[in-house]
Write a protein that holds these residues in place. Structure first.
Motif, short mmCIF file in Angstrom:
data_model
loop_
_atom_site.label_atom_id
_atom_site.label_comp_id
_atom_site.label_asym_id
_atom_site.label_seq_id
_atom_site.Cartn_x
_atom_site.Cartn_y
_atom_site.Cartn_z
N ARG A 167 -2.69 5.05 -0.09
CA ARG A 167 -2.95 4.04 0.93
C ARG A 167 -2.82 2.63 0.35
O ARG A 167 -2.59 2.45 -0.84
CB ARG A 167 -4.37 4.21 1.50
CG ARG A 167 -4.66 5.61 1.99
CD ARG A 167 -4.08 5.86 3.35
NE ARG A 167 -4.83 5.15 4.37
CZ ARG A 167 -4.52 5.19 5.67
NH1 ARG A 167 -3.47 5.87 6.09
NH2 ARG A 167 -5.25 4.54 6.55
N GLY A 168 -2.98 1.63 1.21
CA GLY A 168 -2.94 0.26 0.76
C GLY A 168 -4.22 -0.15 0.07
O GLY A 168 -5.21 0.58 0.05
N LEU A 169 -4.18 -1.32 -0.51
CA LEU A 169 -5.35 -1.85 -1.22
C LEU A 169 -6.26 -2.56 -0.23
O LEU A 169 -5.80 -3.28 0.66
CB LEU A 169 -4.94 -2.80 -2.32
CG LEU A 169 -4.21 -2.14 -3.49
CD1 LEU A 169 -2.71 -2.22 -3.30
CD2 LEU A 169 -4.61 -2.78 -4.80
N ASN A 220 -6.16 -14.53 -9.89
CA ASN A 220 -5.46 -15.59 -9.19
C ASN A 220 -5.48 -16.79 -10.11
O ASN A 220 -6.55 -17.34 -10.39
CB ASN A 220 -6.17 -15.86 -7.87
CG ASN A 220 -5.40 -16.81 -7.00
OD1 ASN A 220 -4.93 -17.82 -7.46
ND2 ASN A 220 -5.27 -16.48 -5.73
N GLN A 258 -8.30 1.32 -3.74
CA GLN A 258 -7.15 2.00 -3.16
C GLN A 258 -7.44 3.48 -3.07
O GLN A 258 -7.62 4.15 -4.09
CB GLN A 258 -5.89 1.78 -4.01
CG GLN A 258 -4.64 2.40 -3.41
CD GLN A 258 -3.42 2.24 -4.28
OE1 GLN A 258 -3.51 2.26 -5.50
NE2 GLN A 258 -2.26 2.06 -3.64
N LEU A 287 -14.56 -11.09 -4.05
CA LEU A 287 -13.90 -12.19 -4.76
C LEU A 287 -14.96 -13.00 -5.47
O LEU A 287 -15.99 -13.34 -4.87
CB LEU A 287 -13.14 -13.06 -3.76
CG LEU A 287 -12.35 -14.28 -4.26
CD1 LEU A 287 -11.20 -14.58 -3.30
CD2 LEU A 287 -13.23 -15.51 -4.41
N HIS A 325 -9.50 -5.16 0.00
CA HIS A 325 -10.29 -6.14 -0.75
C HIS A 325 -11.76 -5.79 -0.71
O HIS A 325 -12.32 -5.46 0.34
CB HIS A 325 -10.07 -7.53 -0.15
CG HIS A 325 -10.92 -8.58 -0.78
ND1 HIS A 325 -12.04 -9.10 -0.19
CD2 HIS A 325 -10.82 -9.18 -1.99
CE1 HIS A 325 -12.58 -9.98 -0.99
NE2 HIS A 325 -11.86 -10.06 -2.08
N GLN A 332 -10.53 -10.97 -8.23
CA GLN A 332 -10.82 -10.14 -7.06
C GLN A 332 -10.79 -8.66 -7.45
O GLN A 332 -10.04 -8.27 -8.34
CB GLN A 332 -9.79 -10.41 -5.95
CG GLN A 332 -9.72 -11.87 -5.55
CD GLN A 332 -8.65 -12.15 -4.52
OE1 GLN A 332 -8.31 -11.30 -3.69
NE2 GLN A 332 -8.09 -13.36 -4.57
N LEU A 351 -1.35 -12.77 -6.78
CA LEU A 351 -2.37 -12.05 -7.51
C LEU A 351 -1.67 -11.15 -8.52
O LEU A 351 -0.64 -10.55 -8.20
CB LEU A 351 -3.20 -11.16 -6.58
CG LEU A 351 -4.25 -11.81 -5.71
CD1 LEU A 351 -4.98 -10.75 -4.91
CD2 LEU A 351 -5.22 -12.62 -6.54
N PHE A 395 -2.30 -7.84 -10.73
CA PHE A 395 -3.19 -6.69 -10.76
C PHE A 395 -3.20 -6.02 -12.13
O PHE A 395 -2.20 -6.02 -12.85
CB PHE A 395 -2.76 -5.65 -9.72
CG PHE A 395 -3.11 -6.04 -8.31
CD1 PHE A 395 -2.28 -6.89 -7.60
CD2 PHE A 395 -4.26 -5.58 -7.71
CE1 PHE A 395 -2.60 -7.28 -6.31
CE2 PHE A 395 -4.59 -5.96 -6.42
CZ PHE A 395 -3.76 -6.80 -5.71
N ASN A 418 -9.75 -17.49 -9.40
CA ASN A 418 -10.72 -16.50 -8.99
C ASN A 418 -10.28 -15.12 -9.47
O ASN A 418 -9.14 -14.95 -9.92
CB ASN A 418 -10.96 -16.51 -7.47
CG ASN A 418 -9.73 -16.14 -6.68
OD1 ASN A 418 -9.19 -15.05 -6.81
ND2 ASN A 418 -9.27 -17.07 -5.84
N TYR A 476 -10.21 -4.80 -5.81
CA TYR A 476 -9.66 -4.06 -4.67
C TYR A 476 -9.87 -2.58 -4.90
O TYR A 476 -9.96 -2.11 -6.04
CB TYR A 476 -8.15 -4.33 -4.53
CG TYR A 476 -7.82 -5.70 -4.00
CD1 TYR A 476 -7.87 -6.82 -4.83
CD2 TYR A 476 -7.45 -5.89 -2.67
CE1 TYR A 476 -7.56 -8.08 -4.34
CE2 TYR A 476 -7.14 -7.14 -2.17
CZ TYR A 476 -7.20 -8.23 -3.03
OH TYR A 476 -6.90 -9.48 -2.54
N PHE A 522 -9.03 -1.75 -8.66
CA PHE A 522 -8.18 -2.69 -9.39
C PHE A 522 -8.82 -4.07 -9.41
O PHE A 522 -9.34 -4.53 -8.39
CB PHE A 522 -6.81 -2.83 -8.71
CG PHE A 522 -5.98 -1.59 -8.72
CD1 PHE A 522 -6.11 -0.64 -7.73
CD2 PHE A 522 -5.04 -1.38 -9.73
CE1 PHE A 522 -5.33 0.51 -7.73
CE2 PHE A 522 -4.26 -0.24 -9.74
CZ PHE A 522 -4.40 0.71 -8.74
#
Lengths: 112, 113
Positions: free
Chosen positions: A41-43, A92, A37, A48, A45, A33, A100, A102, A31, A35, A88
């Motif tokens: 900060r964090g990513l 997978n 950001q 997908l 989702h 995906q 994953l 990136f 798959n 994301y 991003f």
């Protein structure tokens, strides 16, 4: 490597316009995906899409996948200032890999 | 909504020191990951962890790095002897299923001086 590589690296548009970001990868995938950001900060989702799917929608987001070209695109319609972030793609793999991979990301700036 | 939490948010350390970055994954998740992001660059995979052992690691994850799940809730990344080039944001992530989306924490900014 199954790295995703996005283009453009940076995109600046006016609020209300559509933003399109592209991603290419190198190997077979299970798959892909996308994301988001926000700075520092964090990513988070977004969406997908599986290898047997060609298009997927979620609100103002539309993702396409072309496995023959090993590419994907993310379209954000009717952009808002709050969409300003880095985006991003991540792949997978289908070889049992549990990770994953990136891409470099696209820095999107929406100007009010 | 449950979330992945990371502590500390910022860690400053001197070169050669050991650091431990801590993460609390989402409670019913089974797969755990560490990624890092050097400022302005891509998000790089470091290691994945499942069933109390490393399932995959990258070439970045050398002998200076280790991971541990010391109890049922914490997941830690240890860097034994930090180098200047270890300065980066370190992100923990977890998921129930490796084919599902990852849930990321907000990261620990590690600064090695």
């Amino acid at each position: 490597s199954q790295q995703g590589e996005e283009d453009p690296q940076a995109l600046s548009i006016q609020e209300g316009e559509n933003a399109t970001m592209n991603c290419s990868y190198k190997t077979s995938i299970n798959n892909l995906q996308w994301y988001r950001q926000n700075s520092g900060r964090g990513l988070v989702h977004l969406i997908l899409i599986r290898s047997n799917e060609r298009e997927k929608h979620s609100g103002r987001l539309r993702v396409t996948l072309d496995t023959s070209k090993k590419s994907s695109s993310l379209l954000i319609t009717a952009s808002r200032a709050a969409d300003t972030a880095s985006y991003f793609c991540a792949t997978n793999g289908n070889q049992g890999a549990q990770k994953l991979v990136f891409g470099q990301g696209t820095r999107l700036t929406i100007n009010p | 909504e449950p979330e992945v939490t990371q502590t500390p948010s910022h860690q400053v350390t001197q070169m050669g020191q050991e650091v431990i970055l801590r993460c609390v994954p989402i409670s019913n998740h089974l797969y755990f990951y560490w990624y890092r992001q050097i400022l302005g660059q891509k998000v790089e995979f470091l290691v994945s962890f499942y069933n109390n052992e490393i399932s995959e690691k990258s070439e970045i994850f050398d002998d200076q790095f280790s991971v541990e799940r010391p109890d049922g809730s914490n997941f830690t990344l240890k860097i034994r002897s930090t180098k200047l080039e270890d300065s980066a944001m370190y992100f923990c992530a977890s998921t129930q299923d490796p084919n599902s989306p990852l849930h990321f924490g907000n990261g620990t900014r590690l600064t090695v001086t």
